[in-house]
Design an enzyme around this catalytic site. Structure first.
Site, short mmCIF file in Angstrom:
data_model
loop_
_atom_site.label_atom_id
_atom_site.label_comp_id
_atom_site.label_asym_id
_atom_site.label_seq_id
_atom_site.Cartn_x
_atom_site.Cartn_y
_atom_site.Cartn_z
N LYS A 1 10.80 -34.89 66.67
CA LYS A 1 10.73 -33.89 66.60
C LYS A 1 9.50 -33.66 65.42
O LYS A 1 9.72 -33.72 64.35
CB LYS A 1 11.99 -33.32 65.91
CG LYS A 1 11.91 -32.09 65.00
CD LYS A 1 11.83 -30.62 65.65
CE LYS A 1 11.66 -29.52 64.26
NZ LYS A 1 10.10 -29.48 63.78
N GLU B 1 13.33 -40.54 54.13
CA GLU B 1 12.03 -40.45 53.22
C GLU B 1 11.69 -39.07 52.75
O GLU B 1 11.23 -38.47 53.49
CB GLU B 1 10.90 -41.09 54.11
CG GLU B 1 11.21 -42.17 54.88
CD GLU B 1 11.12 -43.58 54.09
OE1 GLU B 1 10.69 -43.47 52.90
OE2 GLU B 1 11.27 -44.77 54.74
N CYS C 1 3.45 -37.69 49.77
CA CYS C 1 4.66 -38.12 49.37
C CYS C 1 4.63 -38.83 48.16
O CYS C 1 5.20 -38.56 46.98
CB CYS C 1 5.67 -38.53 50.27
SG CYS C 1 4.96 -39.87 51.15
N GLU D 1 8.38 -31.44 42.86
CA GLU D 1 7.27 -31.76 43.64
C GLU D 1 6.48 -30.41 43.97
O GLU D 1 6.95 -29.54 44.55
CB GLU D 1 7.91 -32.41 44.78
CG GLU D 1 6.81 -32.90 45.84
CD GLU D 1 7.49 -33.50 47.00
OE1 GLU D 1 8.23 -32.85 47.66
OE2 GLU D 1 7.11 -34.67 47.31
P1 NAD Z 1 10.42 -30.29 55.56
O1 NAD Z 1 11.75 -30.89 55.18
O2 NAD Z 1 10.40 -28.88 55.45
O3 NAD Z 1 10.07 -30.31 57.14
C1 NAD Z 1 10.09 -31.85 57.55
C2 NAD Z 1 10.64 -31.96 59.17
O4 NAD Z 1 11.92 -31.70 59.04
C3 NAD Z 1 9.96 -30.78 59.88
O5 NAD Z 1 9.82 -31.37 61.38
C4 NAD Z 1 11.01 -29.59 60.10
O6 NAD Z 1 10.93 -28.91 61.23
C5 NAD Z 1 12.24 -30.32 60.07
N1 NAD Z 1 13.25 -29.68 59.65
C6 NAD Z 1 13.37 -28.42 58.90
N2 NAD Z 1 14.73 -28.22 58.70
C7 NAD Z 1 15.48 -29.14 59.41
C8 NAD Z 1 16.78 -29.03 59.62
N3 NAD Z 1 17.81 -28.11 59.06
N4 NAD Z 1 17.50 -30.11 60.33
C9 NAD Z 1 16.52 -30.85 60.61
N5 NAD Z 1 15.27 -30.98 60.61
C10 NAD Z 1 14.64 -29.91 60.09
O7 NAD Z 1 9.19 -30.80 54.72
P2 NAD Z 1 7.60 -30.64 54.94
O8 NAD Z 1 7.46 -29.26 54.23
O9 NAD Z 1 7.24 -30.68 56.51
O10 NAD Z 1 7.01 -32.03 54.50
C11 NAD Z 1 6.72 -32.02 52.89
C12 NAD Z 1 7.75 -32.89 52.35
O11 NAD Z 1 7.96 -34.17 53.13
C13 NAD Z 1 7.55 -33.28 50.90
O12 NAD Z 1 8.73 -33.30 50.23
C14 NAD Z 1 7.10 -34.77 51.05
O13 NAD Z 1 7.22 -35.32 49.83
C15 NAD Z 1 7.93 -35.21 52.06
N6 NAD Z 1 7.24 -36.32 52.51
C16 NAD Z 1 7.78 -37.74 52.27
C17 NAD Z 1 7.11 -38.95 52.73
C18 NAD Z 1 8.03 -40.09 52.46
O14 NAD Z 1 7.54 -41.20 52.90
N7 NAD Z 1 8.85 -40.27 51.31
C19 NAD Z 1 6.18 -38.81 53.41
C20 NAD Z 1 5.79 -37.69 53.70
C21 NAD Z 1 6.33 -36.44 53.39
#
Ligand code: NAD
Length: 483
Positions: free
Chosen positions: A182, A257, A291, A387
């Site tokens: 996804k 993550e 991240c 963050e």
């Molecule tokens: P997000 O949580 O908004 O979305 C991530 C993914 O989850 C997307 O594909 C989104 O469509 C999906 N999603 C949204 N709602 C959902 C639900 N209810 N159920 C299942 N999936 C759902 O995050 P983002 O804005 O896309 O990414 C930024 C975040 O990702 C930041 O907080 C960042 O720190 C984190 N991040 C972490 C790492 C790591 O390795 N720890 C790496 C990169 C990014």
């Protein structure tokens, strides 16, 4: 080459390219704000179809592929990614605004590295002979098997789509699982092109499927689905919490993550030039949408002004521009909402008394750009606690090693940390004391397929990459034969 016209925009479902049950999603070019593509959006029914196909491949065609051949599939895919590396990097630059040079130097090679690393693992995942006390006086022969977890949902964020997908896809496939991907709403195109390469590599239908769409629809349906055995998620802490709750129904395995607020500790004995250069990289790479971004720069009081001046100069030397302009070192943020969120944090920092040393404004003109910002502040201010996911750093002074460790650990998060020092004892003792999943000494955020990655506290659960990636994608079965 017009990358937009060559990227597929349909779902890759059960081995076929099809339209989505939930219409389409608009992908914008963040450099201009203009529409880049309309991408098919999957529905909950599409998720049901995908789980059926993934289950059939899990029990059938993919499970019939011998381990070494699974490795050959991964190696073939790595070769195809290498062949199309330029196009894949272009698609990432177009859809997320990352400078093309950064995507082609890090994101795509990292994906290739993960595929090749786990290609090598595919026929080396052994169980072990277990010495034991026997069964009511009768000797036994006992051993473990490492078996695939099953159907895995890989839910990916927009900030580094191909690289992060590689961390999930490669170990899952090497260990015999099937995967439903996804992508994030803003970043499906590069992943869909990867789908074309997966098809070309000849993986059996249903082994890997790609379902772009809304998180609240596709992600939600995958997390609650009884036919999905594991969710491997990278994204925000709030969504991670929701996925954990949604996964409870059938006790799914989860690797989460999540976010970070990572410290970079600069000790007074550090090589100042490389510390400033590295700290700036940790703040401004990919526009701070990382991240592991080192957003809390903890500096010994004796060198605080020198580091602040260095980071101010580094911020002012950044060139904001089109991701395809070779002179540009920073592109736009991914979308308008992200830009506005970052600007809101800059205002909050000022309102709470942090001193804005440079940057923090959106330049005139199209696109979602923000000039990199450096604050002098404290660890209590909101900009040092939440963050931001943008190019905003806070320089915070400390008096001694104990205070540096205490400040570093005084955070809800625990993803990564960086230590800048020439003192070997300090490098090891401080690394051991930090509450973080990964510590880099004299280098910000070292990454590689061999290095386990993941966080503690609100930064997540579980690890990806390295041998930990094998463990995270397999279940242990114990077989005991009473002799
Ligand atoms: P997000 O949580 O908004 O979305 C991530 C993914 O989850 C997307 O594909 C989104 O469509 C999906 N999603 C949204 N709602 C959902 C639900 N209810 N159920 C299942 N999936 C759902 O995050 P983002 O804005 O896309 O990414 C930024 C975040 O990702 C930041 O907080 C960042 O720190 C984190 N991040 C972490 C790492 C790591 O390795 N720890 C790496 C990169 C990014």
């Amino acid at each position: 080459m017009t990358a937009t016209t060559t990227a597929p925009t349909e779902l890759f479902l059960a081995g076929r390219w099809t339209s989505g049950g939930a219409g389409t999603l608009e992908t914008l070019n963040p450099s201009t704000g203009e529409t880049l593509a309309e991408v098919a959006s999957a529905s909950a029914d599409d998720v049901d179809t995908a789980v059926l196909a993934a289950t059939a491949a899990l029990r059938g065609d993919w499970s019939a592929v011998p381990p070494s051949q699974k490795g050959h599939f991964l190696a073939k895919l790595a070769d195809l990614v290498e062949r199309d590396a330029e196009l894949l990097a272009r698609l990432e630059a177009l859809e997320i605004g990352v400078p093309y040079g950064f995507a082609s130097a890090l994101f795509v090679p990292n994906l290739i590295g993960s595929l090749r690393y786990y290609a090598g693992w595919a026929d080396k995942v052994n169980g072990e002979l277990v010495v034991n006390d026997g069964y009511f006086g009768t000797p036994t022969h006992a051993y473990t098997r490492r078996e695939p977890v099953g159907v895995i949902a890989a839910i990916v964020p927009w900030n580094a789509p191909l690289m992060i997908l590689g961390w999930k896809l490669a170990p899952a496939l090497a260990t015999g699982n099937t995967v439903i991907v996804k992508p994030a709403e803003d970043a499906s195109l590069a992943i869909l092109h990867l789908g074309k390469l997966i098809e070309e590599a000849g993986f059996p239908a249903g082994t890997v499927q790609i379902l772009p769409g809304a998180g609240g629809v596709v992600g939600e349906a995958l997390a609650v689905h009884p036919g999905v055995h594991k969710v491997s998620f990278t994204g925000s802490t709030a969504t991670g919490r929701r996925i954990l709750r949604n996964s409870a129904g059938n006790f799914k395995r989860t690797t989460l993550e999540l976010g970070g607020k990572s410290p970079q500790i600069v000790f007074e004995d550090a090589d100042l030039d490389s510390a400033v250069r590295g700290a700036a990289m940790g703040l401004f790479s990919n526009q701070g949408q990382v991240c592991a971004a080192g957003t809390r720069v903890l500096v010994h009081r004796s060198i605080r002004d020198a580091v602040l001046d260095g980071l101010k100069a580094a911020a002012e030397a950044q060139v904001l521009g089109d991701p395809f302009d070779p002179a540009a070192t920073m592109g736009p943020l991914v979308n308008r909402a992200q830009r506005d969120k970052v600007l809101g944090y800059v205002e909050k920092g000022k309102a709470e008394g942090a001193q804005l040393v440079t940057g923090g404004a959106a330049p005139d003109g199209p696109g979602f750009f923000v000039a990199p910002a450096v604050f002098a502040g404290t660890n209590e201010q909101t900009i040092a606690r939440e963050e931001i996911f943008g190019p905003v750093g806070t320089v915070i002074p400390f008096e001694d090693e104990d205070e540096a460790i205490a400040l570093a650990n005084d955070s809800e998060y625990g993803l990564a940390a960086t230590v800048w020092t020439k003192d070997l004892r300090r490098a090891h003792t401080v690394s051991a004391a930090l509450q973080a999943g990964a510590v880099g000494v004299n280098g910000w955020s070292p990454l590689g397929p061999q290095l386990p990655w993941g966080g503690v506290k609100a930064s997540g659960v579980g690890r990806e990459l390295g041998y930990e990636g094998i463990l995270a994608n397999t279940e242990t079965k114990t077989v005991t034969i009473v002799l």
